[in-house]
Design an enzyme around this catalytic site. Sequence first.
Site, PDB file in Angstrom:
ATOM      1  N   GLY A   1       0.813  -1.211   0.000  1.00  0.00           N
ATOM      2  CA  GLY A   1       0.000   0.000   0.000  1.00  0.00           C
ATOM      3  C   GLY A   1       0.848   1.262   0.000  1.00  0.00           C
TER       4      GLY A   1
ATOM      5  N   HIS B   1       4.982   1.878  -7.578  1.00  0.00           N
ATOM      6  CA  HIS B   1       3.976   0.807  -7.607  1.00  0.00           C
ATOM      7  C   HIS B   1       3.134   0.892  -8.887  1.00  0.00           C
ATOM      8  CE1 HIS B   1       4.356   1.563  -3.115  1.00  0.00           C
ATOM      9  NE2 HIS B   1       4.668   0.283  -3.196  1.00  0.00           N
TER      10      HIS B   1
ATOM     11  N   ASP C   1      13.825  -3.096  -4.803  1.00  0.00           N
ATOM     12  CA  ASP C   1      14.115  -4.086  -3.771  1.00  0.00           C
ATOM     13  C   ASP C   1      14.841  -5.260  -4.433  1.00  0.00           C
ATOM     14  OD1 ASP C   1      12.443  -3.095  -1.272  1.00  0.00           O
ATOM     15  OD2 ASP C   1      11.264  -2.726  -3.077  1.00  0.00           O
TER      16      ASP C   1
ATOM     17  N   SER D   1       7.523   4.327  -0.104  1.00  0.00           N
ATOM     18  CA  SER D   1       6.444   4.734   0.798  1.00  0.00           C
ATOM     19  C   SER D   1       7.030   5.412   2.028  1.00  0.00           C
ATOM     20  CB  SER D   1       5.628   3.515   1.230  1.00  0.00           C
ATOM     21  OG  SER D   1       5.172   2.828   0.082  1.00  0.00           O
TER      22      SER D   1
HETATM   23  P1  AMP Z   1       6.162  -2.265  -1.190  1.00  0.00           P
HETATM   24  O1  AMP Z   1       4.787  -1.706  -1.148  1.00  0.00           O
HETATM   25  O2  AMP Z   1       7.208  -1.345  -0.667  1.00  0.00           O
HETATM   26  O3  AMP Z   1       6.245  -3.659  -0.630  1.00  0.00           O
HETATM   27  O4  AMP Z   1       6.521  -2.420  -2.742  1.00  0.00           O
HETATM   28  C1  AMP Z   1       5.720  -3.201  -3.585  1.00  0.00           C
HETATM   29  C2  AMP Z   1       6.446  -3.409  -4.872  1.00  0.00           C
HETATM   30  O5  AMP Z   1       6.739  -2.157  -5.472  1.00  0.00           O
HETATM   31  C3  AMP Z   1       7.797  -4.122  -4.673  1.00  0.00           C
HETATM   32  O6  AMP Z   1       7.975  -5.074  -5.706  1.00  0.00           O
HETATM   33  C4  AMP Z   1       8.764  -2.991  -4.786  1.00  0.00           C
HETATM   34  O7  AMP Z   1      10.025  -3.408  -5.250  1.00  0.00           O
HETATM   35  C5  AMP Z   1       8.102  -2.090  -5.803  1.00  0.00           C
HETATM   36  N1  AMP Z   1       8.597  -0.729  -5.693  1.00  0.00           N
HETATM   37  C6  AMP Z   1       8.712   0.024  -4.564  1.00  0.00           C
HETATM   38  N2  AMP Z   1       9.279   1.205  -4.845  1.00  0.00           N
HETATM   39  C7  AMP Z   1       9.522   1.217  -6.172  1.00  0.00           C
HETATM   40  C8  AMP Z   1      10.105   2.164  -7.068  1.00  0.00           C
HETATM   41  N3  AMP Z   1      10.555   3.350  -6.655  1.00  0.00           N
HETATM   42  N4  AMP Z   1      10.200   1.819  -8.370  1.00  0.00           N
HETATM   43  C9  AMP Z   1       9.761   0.623  -8.798  1.00  0.00           C
HETATM   44  N5  AMP Z   1       9.213  -0.303  -8.013  1.00  0.00           N
HETATM   45  C10 AMP Z   1       9.096  -0.015  -6.711  1.00  0.00           C
END
Ligand code: AMP
Length: 584
Positions: free
Chosen positions: A283, A289, A403, A439
């Site tokens: 989220g 995202h 990540d 986030s």
């Molecule tokens: P999270 O909500 O932080 O668990 O992220 C969900 C997905 O979004 C994960 O696969 C992250 O690697 C990806 N993500 C988070 N930040 C970025 C970003 N700046 N650019 C591309 N993908 C991202």
Amino acid sequence: MGTALGRAFADAGVTVVGPLGRDFEPASLAGGPASLTGNPGSPVRAVDAVLLCVPDSEIAGVARRVPAGPLVGHCSGATGLDSLAPHEAFSLHPLMTLVGRESSSEAFRGAGCAVAGSTAGALALARRLASTLGMTAFEVAEQDRVAYHAAAAMASNFLVTLEAAAERLAASAGVARERLVPLVRATVDNWAALGPERALTGPIARGDAEVVAAHRGEVARRAPELAWLFDELVRATRSLAAADEPVGPPAARDPLRTVAEVRRHVAAARRGGQTIGLVPTMGALHEGHLSLIRRARSECDQVVVSIFVNPTQFGPGEDLTTYPRDEPRDVARAREAGATVVFAPGVEEVYPRGFATTVSVTELSDGLEGATRGSEHFAGVSTVVTKLLNMVQPDAAYFGQKDAQQAVVIRRLVADLDVPVRIEVCPTVREADGLALSSRNAYLTAEERERAVALRRGLDAAERAVADGERDGRELVSRAREAMAALGVEPEYVEVVDPDTLEPVATVSGPVLVAVAATIGRARLIDNALVDPPSSLVDPPTARPGREVSPELLKPAAKAAPIPVTTIPAGTRRTEIGAEPCNA
Ligand code: AMP
């Protein structure tokens, strides 16, 4: 409606005063010989009834201006009789659509008419008025009126919306709307005579998935703005054909909460020959995202976006309780970016009582984030991702290169556990100054935000050093640390590792992953860069389209089409592990 009813009543022999218009003079209702009841001898009222044909929000106000005496009614579908207080009240809602062409009582003949009355006399008047125009009166309980009115809107207004969509698509094939009209008429007649299940014909009723998939492709190509509507109608039609549980519109469904609901959705899509993409998130959705969702949508018919702040991947003292949460905004943003389903299960749905299994990817999980956040971190990530993959069973799942270690761990677990899914890793989306979107950036104060660019600067320094011929892993780490120190940021780690095994690299002889983490204020941030020394370039860049990402594509609002080859700092290439450029 007021004018049409006035004409129709007059046409049917009722004495009508008006229509009076909004600026009516209340006194005009207190005199004059009119009688709706056909009983001119009645001494009590100058008019027997006043029928308000005004917008729902104005009914109460206008009713208060009517002098006491006559019965007061409205012709709203959704409004109760309370709005007509203090009068003896009735309502009359002709279940008919009027567009101003009709001019006589015939316009209403045969229609249904919802009636209500606050007294037996008022109800009798409403019934009598309805039958005067040849309508069939029926009553709807006060608490059911809004639902009844919504049903009427679906039956009439939404049908027009649907036909407008069909018209648009037909026009793209050079077919005039007139050709559709007999089909629509026959369909409505069949539905009326036979009911929905028997009236349903066509490829979905026949189970012809290939034709449905071909339809979907052409709709997306010719009228992409209709694709989501098409998808939802396929879903609803499939469900009708299978006499399944009826499905609601997305706004009512979103977000899905249970595994059973998500499975049902996916199963219906699969029966329609559709492909499924999964974008797991916690989220607080940002452009990073959304780039994953857009990419998924460009490759899959259905995109399931999961929103789950997974407690098991947070260590003690980490930000589990304060992690930013705004579900309604996330659902709206996910939908806008192309999600067809948002799945936001509660903790009990994911980890029911008695839950006892952990998926742990050894070695790959131990270094970098695992070393600083503890081994439970990746056990939590691996377990929840395995569960999400099993819940949704997508064709492809989309993760961010941001990540990097997570992406490597997930590729490993999918290979090791024979999970039949394609893992796609999308490039990191960044702010204009290079800060990777996260986030957790929301935690940064203005001053911290300025310093947060240190992570990107550290990576840049390592990258430049490689371009300048530096091959010593420890030296690259020092360069990165120096660049970060210049901005007053002390990293938790900077490491140069093998992009596949994540083992430390002492001497750079091929592509390496430079990974960095730092805590700035309350925000723990990570970033990485994949760096290729020039000598490791085996193929010319154009021979490996898709592995390069233009810096333009790394910007949040970049609209450019995927660019296969980037302009790179002299002598280096930045690549993304297995990544196709996202349409960020
Ligand atoms: P999270 O909500 O932080 O668990 O992220 C969900 C997905 O979004 C994960 O696969 C992250 O690697 C990806 N993500 C988070 N930040 C970025 C970003 N700046 N650019 C591309 N993908 C991202």
